[in-house]
Design an enzyme around this catalytic site. Sequence first.
Site, PDB file in Angstrom:
ATOM      1  N   LYS A 169       0.826  -1.218   0.000  1.00 38.63           N
ATOM      2  CA  LYS A 169       0.000   0.000   0.000  1.00 38.63           C
ATOM      3  C   LYS A 169       0.859   1.266   0.000  1.00 38.63           C
ATOM      4  O   LYS A 169       0.657   2.165  -0.814  1.00 38.63           O
ATOM      5  CB  LYS A 169      -0.917   0.021   1.238  1.00 38.63           C
ATOM      6  CG  LYS A 169      -1.956  -1.062   1.286  1.00 38.63           C
ATOM      7  CD  LYS A 169      -2.855  -0.919   2.505  1.00 38.63           C
ATOM      8  CE  LYS A 169      -2.095  -0.936   3.816  1.00 38.63           C
ATOM      9  NZ  LYS A 169      -1.332  -2.179   4.043  1.00 38.63           N
ATOM     10  N   GLU A 195       2.170   7.060  11.502  1.00 37.13           N
ATOM     11  CA  GLU A 195       3.290   6.633  10.675  1.00 37.13           C
ATOM     12  C   GLU A 195       4.485   6.198  11.521  1.00 37.13           C
ATOM     13  O   GLU A 195       4.724   6.710  12.616  1.00 37.13           O
ATOM     14  CB  GLU A 195       3.735   7.786   9.764  1.00 37.13           C
ATOM     15  CG  GLU A 195       2.797   8.049   8.612  1.00 37.13           C
ATOM     16  CD  GLU A 195       2.939   7.016   7.517  1.00 37.13           C
ATOM     17  OE1 GLU A 195       3.716   7.227   6.576  1.00 37.13           O
ATOM     18  OE2 GLU A 195       2.263   5.976   7.594  1.00 37.13           O
ATOM     19  N   ARG A 196       5.254   5.271  10.983  1.00 34.04           N
ATOM     20  CA  ARG A 196       6.539   4.913  11.580  1.00 34.04           C
ATOM     21  C   ARG A 196       7.551   5.990  11.189  1.00 34.04           C
ATOM     22  O   ARG A 196       7.450   6.575  10.106  1.00 34.04           O
ATOM     23  CB  ARG A 196       7.017   3.554  11.074  1.00 34.04           C
ATOM     24  CG  ARG A 196       6.015   2.426  11.306  1.00 34.04           C
ATOM     25  CD  ARG A 196       6.459   1.160  10.589  1.00 34.04           C
ATOM     26  NE  ARG A 196       5.476   0.085  10.719  1.00 34.04           N
ATOM     27  CZ  ARG A 196       4.465  -0.114   9.902  1.00 34.04           C
ATOM     28  NH1 ARG A 196       4.295   0.706   8.872  1.00 34.04           N
ATOM     29  NH2 ARG A 196       3.616  -1.100  10.076  1.00 34.04           N
TER      30      ARG A 196
END
Length: 482
Positions: A169, A195-196
């Site tokens: 994705k 988010e990382r």
Amino acid sequence: MSVAANVAVATEVEPDGRVIAIHGPVLDLVFQGALPKLHDAVEISAGAESIIAEVQTHLTKTTVRAISMHPTDGLWRGAAAWITGVPILTPVGPEVLGRLVNVLGAPVDNGPALSADIPRRSIHHAAPPMFRQGGATELFSTGIKVIDLLAPIAQGGKAAMFGGAGVGKTVLVMELIHAMVAGYNGISVFAGVGERCREGHEMLHEMKSSGVLDQTVLVYGQMNEPPGARWRVPLTAMTIAEYFRDDQTRNVLLLMDNVFRFVQAGSEVSGLLGRMPSRVGYQPTLETEVAELQERIASVGGASVTAIEAVYVPADDFTDPAVGAISSHVDSMVVLSRQLAAEGIYPAIDPIATTSVLLDPLVVGTEHAEVAGQVREVIEHYLELKDVIALLGVEELGTTERLAVGRARRLQRFLTQPFFVAAAFSGMEGRSVPIAETIAGCKAILAGECDDWDERALYMIGGLDEARMRQAQLAKTLRGTK
């Protein structure tokens, strides 16, 4: 008065209330006079720093429950609180272009602070009324064959990439950024929801290397931040996008990764606030929260907000309530398949489940719609025969069915292509293919022009001309080995 301004004067005025209970990111506060309104921001003193919380519930005539946008480690009962009288406000305008900001709009990119007189807008805003909204029919050309053919994206529309963990994705969204932003005359706003930090670094590097950062705003709420911050990050990004659309009449490309984490953060907040869970443990307000965000994405007054969203599908279960709530709002639905990824078909987009309301002869043209329908029909017939082939072998099929299977397999491979953003991993230079070439290639395969070609000639290429060159090379190699 803005939330940012309140930080400077908080110690100079008498507090309006006090913290009486702390349940992780959820705070109970008591006030002497009038209570703050729902969704208003409250500033709380935490020593040298200040914490911003958003009011969620009026518990009694004197107490409220709020959700913090900051970690509450070290906060104490009895801490002073001030009513700001306004919701959370985020800075908007040209000054935020090229910046990385958090849920409150504060820069977190080690760059200079924003000016004190920058315009600010509330992150809570109603969707534009129906009579002001325009239809979305002007198509974006992404250069990605399978998307342009089976799930065309419209300017002012909403496209979502649905898939489980590890099926591509984020890579697909980054490729769309590479494909669209470079040739896109407008503003881009990226919302990184949960988010990382690795993904954030990659996105920042991609924006810098492609030279589009000066026309982009990055709004991040990292995984390690409180659920309140992750829950409100999409609203902050949407507010910045709306300013450019409404006040400057500019087209905006809104990219969100990952919308499921917005729902997940809302579920955490709902549980912390003590609400009764709904289906599968989700918040009872799931549909409302998703609708309030998605319905703000629209074309108004000659300018549009176009959304491209990544959506995680938990345990590959497309019947999940969160997936259903999000999919009901999108125009183009791109579904990624774990099985195709395992077979090496990249992008691993399921041609049967992937669809778009724009795949209509009146929008894309008769030829495009007919070719897309035929491609789906041939591949679907092949999938129906897969079990028979696995048991008996393709040799047991009739001549017509063997021909259909061969064409379906060639179509599957033709719809693969190497990505620019994955060149370091795949070792192949990316390809961008105009929609006319994609349609021409599919028509040629459906017409039988490639029936005697090696399937490898069609794998991970651009247009059909490149496949012809590869087929000639493979045929030459085969003759040389005999």
